[in-house]
Design a protein around this motif. Structure first.
Motif, mmCIF file in Angstrom:
data_model
loop_
_atom_site.group_PDB
_atom_site.id
_atom_site.type_symbol
_atom_site.label_atom_id
_atom_site.label_comp_id
_atom_site.label_asym_id
_atom_site.label_seq_id
_atom_site.Cartn_x
_atom_site.Cartn_y
_atom_site.Cartn_z
ATOM 1 N N ARG A 132 -8.817 12.187 1.246
ATOM 2 C CA ARG A 132 -7.892 13.275 0.895
ATOM 3 C C ARG A 132 -8.491 14.153 -0.202
ATOM 4 N NH1 ARG A 132 -1.867 10.786 0.175
ATOM 5 N NH2 ARG A 132 -1.559 9.981 2.260
ATOM 6 N N VAL A 136 -7.616 7.675 -0.069
ATOM 7 C CA VAL A 136 -7.590 8.480 -1.293
ATOM 8 C C VAL A 136 -8.849 9.347 -1.375
ATOM 9 C CG1 VAL A 136 -7.694 8.342 -3.822
ATOM 10 C CG2 VAL A 136 -6.146 6.831 -2.568
ATOM 11 N N ARG A 189 8.977 11.280 -4.805
ATOM 12 C CA ARG A 189 9.581 12.043 -5.915
ATOM 13 C C ARG A 189 10.914 11.496 -6.393
ATOM 14 N NH1 ARG A 189 8.344 18.363 -5.011
ATOM 15 N NH2 ARG A 189 6.085 18.226 -5.055
ATOM 16 N N PHE A 216 6.410 7.636 -9.582
ATOM 17 C CA PHE A 216 5.244 7.546 -8.692
ATOM 18 C C PHE A 216 4.014 8.123 -9.387
ATOM 19 C CE2 PHE A 216 2.371 8.812 -5.306
ATOM 20 C CZ PHE A 216 2.464 7.786 -4.389
ATOM 21 N N SER A 250 0.834 -1.212 0.000
ATOM 22 C CA SER A 250 0.000 0.000 0.000
ATOM 23 C C SER A 250 0.863 1.254 0.000
ATOM 24 C CB SER A 250 -0.903 0.021 1.237
ATOM 25 O OG SER A 250 -1.854 -1.018 1.141
ATOM 26 N N MET A 266 0.585 6.169 -10.370
ATOM 27 C CA MET A 266 -0.726 6.631 -9.905
ATOM 28 C C MET A 266 -1.648 6.966 -11.071
ATOM 29 S SD MET A 266 -0.844 6.326 -6.710
ATOM 30 C CE MET A 266 0.479 5.204 -6.288
ATOM 31 N N GLU A 312 -4.397 -3.546 -6.594
ATOM 32 C CA GLU A 312 -4.518 -2.203 -7.192
ATOM 33 C C GLU A 312 -5.072 -1.182 -6.202
ATOM 34 O OE1 GLU A 312 -5.849 -1.938 -11.318
ATOM 35 O OE2 GLU A 312 -5.211 -4.016 -11.523
ATOM 36 N N GLY A 313 -4.624 -1.315 -4.953
ATOM 37 C CA GLY A 313 -5.065 -0.385 -3.911
ATOM 38 C C GLY A 313 -6.153 -1.025 -3.074
ATOM 39 N N ARG A 370 -8.163 1.514 -12.068
ATOM 40 C CA ARG A 370 -8.918 1.196 -10.850
ATOM 41 C C ARG A 370 -10.414 1.069 -11.110
ATOM 42 N NH1 ARG A 370 -5.521 4.597 -6.372
ATOM 43 N NH2 ARG A 370 -4.182 2.837 -5.804
ATOM 44 N N LEU A 375 -2.942 3.768 -12.423
ATOM 45 C CA LEU A 375 -3.967 3.235 -11.517
ATOM 46 C C LEU A 375 -5.266 4.045 -11.628
ATOM 47 C CD1 LEU A 375 -1.719 2.339 -8.449
ATOM 48 C CD2 LEU A 375 -2.881 0.738 -9.965
ATOM 49 N N ASP A 376 -5.176 5.351 -11.860
ATOM 50 C CA ASP A 376 -6.391 6.158 -12.052
ATOM 51 C C ASP A 376 -7.244 5.598 -13.194
ATOM 52 O OD1 ASP A 376 -6.080 7.993 -10.036
ATOM 53 O OD2 ASP A 376 -5.759 9.721 -11.335
ATOM 54 N N ARG A 404 -7.587 14.106 -14.046
ATOM 55 C CA ARG A 404 -7.472 13.099 -12.983
ATOM 56 C C ARG A 404 -8.863 12.668 -12.553
ATOM 57 N NH1 ARG A 404 -3.066 14.470 -8.320
ATOM 58 N NH2 ARG A 404 -4.312 12.940 -7.211
ATOM 59 N N VAL A 438 3.455 2.732 -1.475
ATOM 60 C CA VAL A 438 4.309 2.623 -2.670
ATOM 61 C C VAL A 438 5.594 3.442 -2.545
ATOM 62 C CG1 VAL A 438 4.414 3.096 -5.147
ATOM 63 C CG2 VAL A 438 2.276 2.346 -4.136
ATOM 64 N N THR A 458 -9.082 10.564 -9.757
ATOM 65 C CA THR A 458 -8.624 9.848 -8.570
ATOM 66 C C THR A 458 -9.795 9.511 -7.642
ATOM 67 O OG1 THR A 458 -6.596 11.109 -8.802
ATOM 68 C CG2 THR A 458 -6.943 10.001 -6.696
#
Ligand code: COS
Length: 382
Positions: A376, A373, A181, A232, A134, A236, A364-365, A243, A239-240, A312, A136, A314
């Motif tokens: 946030r 996620v 980063r 990273f 989880s 992500m 995948e999360g 997912r 995955l967006d 995005r 990453v 997300t």
């Protein structure tokens, strides 16, 4: 016959409806396949899906680069999952394994897509490590610059298609900065020197899965996808896209469980009447149908939003995955209840759905990460 009314929803265009109809007909002819040898079954499925033209949406067409159509990806996963979990897996991994190339690859790297879209090469996404699943940004795998090369050292685990893939998209620490980063992405051919399958992993719904070891694996600088330190963000954004398709697979499993339950309720007699007449049975069916429609709304909302050009998705993708995978588990559990002993009998379709669904709440999360996620995003963080 499964419910097809959702295809009239405004999320879809005629090309989606036509694709879903043709794929349904193909699945009825070609699926399921025997799963005794999962490696052979997966290779065969990738080849067959490729010959049928069904892998084309998994990656960008290098000759005519247009964004991936997430609604087509979701419709395909939903349909394949309803017929055969392994076929869904084979399709999905061609997409996840090439996503970084579709989104960020150079024209040279994109040449691989000619082959993956025809089912002539198998792709894999290598992100998780023994110490970082989880989390990453906490990965250990190192890529050290050495002249015109990078040298990769470390381990990746839970790698789907590990052992049968022709190449891996590998994320490794290049050290531009600490944490998220300082990670970069690399395209690593499976026959690269020093790359080995350290262990094959057996799980309750078997598919090719492995732990990989990288012992000073040299790759040219041109193997880097995107820029140094962008790994990273690349992971992500892949995955967006993918997912919400995990939610779509969960939806396909749940729809199959509902269809099988409706059939059983109509065919089986209990206490002198068809099971379907019992209100407790109707209660289960109603809750299952409600969940299935709610899952479909969230999955196709996320897919549509991405296809409409949102940079995005997300929050939408995390909601689709979290809700669909959690509720599908519940729908399938109800189906087990309605099927009695058959629901847990090895080889029965409901028993296989019960095994298939569980991992979707992890990979995948995990569901817990999706909650982080979403929170946030809702509270205004990234
Ligand atoms: N798209 C683009 N960029 C993104 C992004 C996304 N979806 N999500 C995060 N980023 C960017 C952030 O904007 C941030 O950039 P800046 O440093 O420039 O601001 C950077 O990436 C780091 O983001 P964040 O601080 O949110 O990272 P965290 O380490 O806190 O991790 C979670 C966030 C937990 C959400 C992430 O690690 C995750 O998704 N984990 C699950 C991984 C997973 O799915 N594993 C399974 C592997 S595949 S089977």
């Amino acid at each position: 016959m499964p419910d097809r009314t959702f295809l009239t929803w405004p999320f879809f265009d005629d090309r989606h409806r036509e694709w879903a109809d043709r794929l349904e007909a193909w699945c009825q002819e070609n699926l399921p396949v025997a799963h005794h040898d999962v490696d052979a079954a997966c290779r065969e499925l990738v080849a067959r899906l490729g010959r049928g033209g069904w892998l084309m949406p998994t990656a960008l067409d290098p000759a005519d680069p247009k964004p991936l159509d997430v609604r087509t990806l979701c419709l395909t996963r939903e349909t394949l999952a309803r017929h055969d979990g392994l076929a869904d897996f084979a399709f999905a991994m061609q997409g996840l394994g090439t996503g970084a190339i579709s989104l960020y690859g150079t024209s040279e790297q994109r040449q691989w897509l000619q082959r993956t879209r025809k089912g002539e090469a198998i792709a894999a996404f290598a992100l998780s490590e023994p110490r970082s699943g989880s989390d990453v940004a906490n990965m250990d795998m190192a890529a050290t610059r050495d002249g015109d090369s990078y040298v990769l050292t470390g381990e990746k685990t839970w790698i789907s298609n590990g052992g049968i893939a022709d190449f891996y998209i590998v994320f490794a620490r290049t050290g531009e900065a600490p944490g998220a980063r300082g990670i970069s992405a690399f395209l690593v051919p499976a026959d690269a020197k020093g790359l080995a399958v350290a262990e094959r992993l057996e799980v309750i719904a078997p598919h090719p899965l492995a732990r990989l070891s990288f012992d000073e694996v040299p790759v040219p600088v041109s193997a880097m996808i995107g820029k140094p330190g962008e790994g990273f963000k690349i992971a992500m954004s892949v995955l967006d896209v993918f997912r919400s398709t995990v939610g779509a697979a969960a939806l396909g499993f749940a729809r199959r469980a509902l269809d099988e339950s409706v059939k059983r309720a109509a065919e089986r007699r209990l206490f002198g009447a068809p099971m379907a007449e019992l209100q407790m049975v109707q209660g289960h069916i109603a809750e299952m149908a409600l969940d299935v429609d709610a899952m479909a709304l969230l999955v196709y909302r996320a897919a549509w939003t991405k296809d409409m050009g949102a940079p995005r998705v997300t929050r939408e993708a995390a909601m689709a995955k979290l809700f669909a995978t959690d509720r599908a588990q519940e729908v399938i559990d109800r189906a087990v209840q309605l099927h009695g002993g058959d629901g847990v009998r090895r080889g029965h379709i409901i028993e296989s759905l019960y095994r298939e669904i569980r991992a979707l709440r992890i990979y995948e999360g995990a569901s817990d990460v999706q909650k982080v996620v979403i929170a946030r995003q809702v509270m205004g963080g990234s």
